[in-house]
Structures are given as C-alpha cells and as structure tokens.
Motif scaffolding. Sequence first.
Motif, PDB file in Angstrom:
ATOM      1  N   ILE A 370       9.234  12.175 -24.862  1.00  0.00           N
ATOM      2  CA  ILE A 370       8.514  12.328 -23.712  1.00  0.00           C
ATOM      3  C   ILE A 370       6.995  12.146 -23.666  1.00  0.00           C
ATOM      4  O   ILE A 370       6.475  11.593 -22.780  1.00  0.00           O
ATOM      5  CB  ILE A 370       8.670  13.952 -23.460  1.00  0.00           C
ATOM      6  CG1 ILE A 370      10.256  14.245 -23.204  1.00  0.00           C
ATOM      7  CG2 ILE A 370       8.120  14.292 -22.111  1.00  0.00           C
ATOM      8  CD1 ILE A 370      10.312  16.063 -23.062  1.00  0.00           C
ATOM      9  N   ASP A 371       6.519  12.147 -24.865  1.00  0.00           N
ATOM     10  CA  ASP A 371       4.838  12.264 -25.104  1.00  0.00           C
ATOM     11  C   ASP A 371       4.750  10.613 -25.137  1.00  0.00           C
ATOM     12  O   ASP A 371       4.560   9.841 -26.320  1.00  0.00           O
ATOM     13  CB  ASP A 371       4.701  12.615 -26.573  1.00  0.00           C
ATOM     14  CG  ASP A 371       3.160  12.808 -26.753  1.00  0.00           C
ATOM     15  OD1 ASP A 371       2.460  12.604 -25.634  1.00  0.00           O
ATOM     16  OD2 ASP A 371       2.818  12.903 -27.917  1.00  0.00           O
ATOM     17  N   ALA A 372       4.635  10.050 -24.027  1.00  0.00           N
ATOM     18  CA  ALA A 372       4.438   8.519 -23.965  1.00  0.00           C
ATOM     19  C   ALA A 372       3.125   7.913 -24.530  1.00  0.00           C
ATOM     20  O   ALA A 372       2.892   6.784 -25.097  1.00  0.00           O
ATOM     21  CB  ALA A 372       4.521   8.112 -22.653  1.00  0.00           C
ATOM     22  N   ASP A 373       1.900   8.730 -24.453  1.00  0.00           N
ATOM     23  CA  ASP A 373       0.701   8.547 -24.985  1.00  0.00           C
ATOM     24  C   ASP A 373       0.354   8.725 -26.126  1.00  0.00           C
ATOM     25  O   ASP A 373      -0.572   8.551 -26.806  1.00  0.00           O
ATOM     26  CB  ASP A 373      -0.392   8.809 -23.950  1.00  0.00           C
ATOM     27  CG  ASP A 373      -0.457  10.386 -23.926  1.00  0.00           C
ATOM     28  OD1 ASP A 373       0.251  11.226 -24.385  1.00  0.00           O
ATOM     29  OD2 ASP A 373      -1.195  10.729 -23.056  1.00  0.00           O
ATOM     30  N   GLU A 381       2.341  14.494 -15.788  1.00  0.00           N
ATOM     31  CA  GLU A 381       2.539  13.099 -15.369  1.00  0.00           C
ATOM     32  C   GLU A 381       3.812  12.905 -16.288  1.00  0.00           C
ATOM     33  O   GLU A 381       4.768  12.436 -15.982  1.00  0.00           O
ATOM     34  CB  GLU A 381       1.629  12.170 -15.169  1.00  0.00           C
ATOM     35  CG  GLU A 381       0.868  12.663 -13.956  1.00  0.00           C
ATOM     36  CD  GLU A 381       1.742  12.546 -12.629  1.00  0.00           C
ATOM     37  OE1 GLU A 381       2.509  11.489 -12.475  1.00  0.00           O
ATOM     38  OE2 GLU A 381       1.490  13.419 -11.732  1.00  0.00           O
ATOM     39  N   GLU A 382       3.702  12.969 -17.668  1.00  0.00           N
ATOM     40  CA  GLU A 382       4.360  12.603 -18.605  1.00  0.00           C
ATOM     41  C   GLU A 382       5.779  13.447 -18.547  1.00  0.00           C
ATOM     42  O   GLU A 382       7.024  12.774 -18.620  1.00  0.00           O
ATOM     43  CB  GLU A 382       3.805  12.614 -20.101  1.00  0.00           C
ATOM     44  CG  GLU A 382       2.837  11.553 -20.367  1.00  0.00           C
ATOM     45  CD  GLU A 382       2.416  12.144 -21.839  1.00  0.00           C
ATOM     46  OE1 GLU A 382       2.059  11.207 -22.621  1.00  0.00           O
ATOM     47  OE2 GLU A 382       1.991  13.393 -21.989  1.00  0.00           O
TER      48      GLU A 382
END
Length: 460
Positions: A370-373, A381-382
């Motif tokens: 889930i932690d895209a960044d 937003e994520e």
Amino acid sequence: MIQTALSGLTRTAYLVMGFQVKVKGKVASLPEAPIFVAAPHSSFFDAIICALTGMPSIVTRAENLSTPVFGTILSSLQPVAVSRQDPDSRKNTVAEITRRALSRGQWPQILIFPEGTCTNRSCLITFKQGAFVPRVPVQPVLLRYPNKLDTVTWTWQGYSFKELCIMTLCQIFTRLEVEFLPVHVPTEEEKNDPILFANRVRQTMANALNVPITDHTFEDCRLMISAGQLTLPMEAGLVEFTKISKKLNLKWNHVREQLDTFAAIASASKGGRIGIEEFAEYLKLPISDVLRELFLLFDRNGDGTIDFREYVIGLSILCNPANTEETIRMAFKLFDMDEDGTITEDEFASIIQSALGLPELDVSVLFKEIDADETGKLSYEEFKNFALKHPEYATLFTTYLDLQRHQLGMFEEHDTEPPKGKHSPVRSTAPVSETPLARNKVCPEGNEEDCSSTSDKKDD
C-alpha cells in the motif's frame, strides 16, 4: 433484375456443391412479416435462406462487405451493416432496421440471424433485440443439417472457411432442411417488451428444433477467448454475460478487467477456480474465520471454490457497493489512531490484527504494497487508491466497523436505562456469528424478491 438473377445463381451454386435442400412451410409475404428471423446460425452456408426468400436485405457484419466477390453480392442486397466493436453502430443498426420494417413496403423484407454469431446448433443462445424492437410480425425460419458427418459448422473455434469448403465439396451430397414456421404476431405485451418478444420467439423455435436454450451470447465467446489468452481454461469465461450485465449493470470492458485480476489470483490453481489458499495469498492475509466468512460470501454454491462468475457477482454485490468514498474515509480514520493524517505500520497492524482476531499477525508485506512512496506512512491518497483497486478489502473493513458498532450498541444497552413507562426505540443489531456461515442469499439492492430461494450459478 439483380435479385432474380442472384436468386437463380445462388440456387445453382448450392446444387453444384452437392446440397440437397428440403423446404418446409410457406414463405410469408412482405405485408405478413417484414422480418425473417433465422436460427440456429452455424455456417456461411446458411445463406441459402436468401435465395429461398427472394433475396431480402440482411443484417451482416461490416467486415463482410469488404470480402472479394461475396462483399459485392452482399452490397447489392442493400444490407444493414453492424460492427460488433462499436456500441453506436449497434444503436444505429436497430434504428435502421426499425425504419425499414415500418416503411410499408418501400424496403424489401429483412433477414436477421438474431443470435448474432455462429454456434454448433446444440442450443439456441440469447437473441439480440434488433429484430424485435420494430414491434412488427416476424417469421421464424429453422435450419437443420441432418448429415452423419458435419462439414458445415463454422464457429470461432474449429475449421477455417477454406477447410469447410473443401470438406463439404468432397461429400457426394450435403443435406439441408429449411423450415418456415407460422408468422409470430406480437401481443401488446410483447410490443412493449422486446426482450419478452425475443424470448418467446426463441422458445417457439427451440421447441420445434427440440434443443435447449441458454443465456450465453457472443460476449461470452470474447471472454472465453480472453480467458484462454490468460492461460485459464476457456470455459472460465462463460458467465452468461447478458444476464448478469443487466441485473448488475455491468459493462463488458469492466468484466474483462476483472478477468485479468481473477486470472492473477487463480494462476496457481488448477481448473481456473480460486480456493481459500489462493484467496488468502492474494489478499496477503492468513486463513482465519473472518477470511473464511468473506470467502463463503463469494462461494455462492458452497463447493469450496470461486469461479469467475461467482467472483464477478461477489465484487458487484458485496464489495463495490461497500467500497464507497465514505467507507474508505471512515476506514482511514479508524486506522489513523493518533489523527495525524497518516497511518503508521503499527497503527495498521493493530486494526488488522484486531479485525482478524490474530494478535501475532505480520502485516508488513501488505503495508509495503500500500505504501507506494515507501515513506513508512500511508497517506489518505495511497490508502484510497489501494482500496479502489482491491475492493475485496471493503467487506473486511465494513465487517470490522459493524463489529465496533455492535459492541458500542451492547455497551449503550447495558449502561443506559430507558425511563419507566416509556419504550425507547433501540436499534437492533445482528449478533456476530462465531463460525462462518455462507450467505448465498445476498442480492443487489432493488432485487429483494430474488432472495426468497437459495441462489446458485444459474439463478442469481
């Protein structure tokens, strides 16, 4: 002149190819029936009907008009061309059929194969509505090929055009029966409901042919081809698309996208079905009572696996309605314990472990996905983007929220006494089941009447 010449040439061509054509019944005149509906459609040899009915206009694929020689002949019949890929073309086709059928003799009769594609004649698939929207009488036309060796069937999976022509020409003769049934004049009820009109005509033809009917359509063939390309068994794509799309308001492209996700989940299993192990692996969660409960909601017939049809229905009925902006925002607030606008891995683990009843559960893999960044914290937003792409988690979120509401309601009932002599309304809450139960009677909103009997794959 062209129609007369083509009719004679077509009959001669079939005679030369060794066809023995037997005709039953009487051909209806234009005032009696502006439209012919022919079935089952299984071969390009079905074109003999044109010669027998005086070369009427036909509804054909736009691609056929570009075929050398054959396309020129088709063009001379003033055809109605339809593209299977263009939705606007279908709409325009129905409008053109209606205009011609109501022209009071200004246009010739129209020949339509309402199945919209070739089949192997073992059943009658769903009829398209185009022939029945004009609300005019139609004449059903039956086709039979009573041969020991089938050299005519031209379906999406089978012999090619050239192979069929060669095999047919190698036969001493090929039998073909064409039967014209009595004209079907629509009732007022059928005029107001093209689907009912089409279904009744189809049933009349199926009874005469002594074959069953099925709710599959050409869209199911497209899904089967896509399933094969995704290394799934081709029958995995059979979902009775027209039936479920009308009930659940689904678009073909959306179902095709869901097939990609289903294939990713079922890739490790055999037979193109999802077991509880594959389901848990996809969600990156261990098998627990809560997960079994969610699995049983998808497994509508209780056979221990989820096929693609069950998966589509489950997402549409159970997950997508729950996966709203409000639910996602509420779930985010639930995870964000310190209310700083982000979710840490500890906060995330605390709620997931509580929801699943597994205090030792490691959720680091799911959190990292889930932690895209890769900041170690989840922004709204994520969180939202992941929830929208994975609607299966929505039911887990709402289940936990319902549990919290239930516990809060129990607390309020124990700590609050209503005034004597007065009855305060108390919101009833269903007890949380200790063991997972199959809830196969879940129906989409507005279809409560369908819940009266246990649902299965054929009656949803």
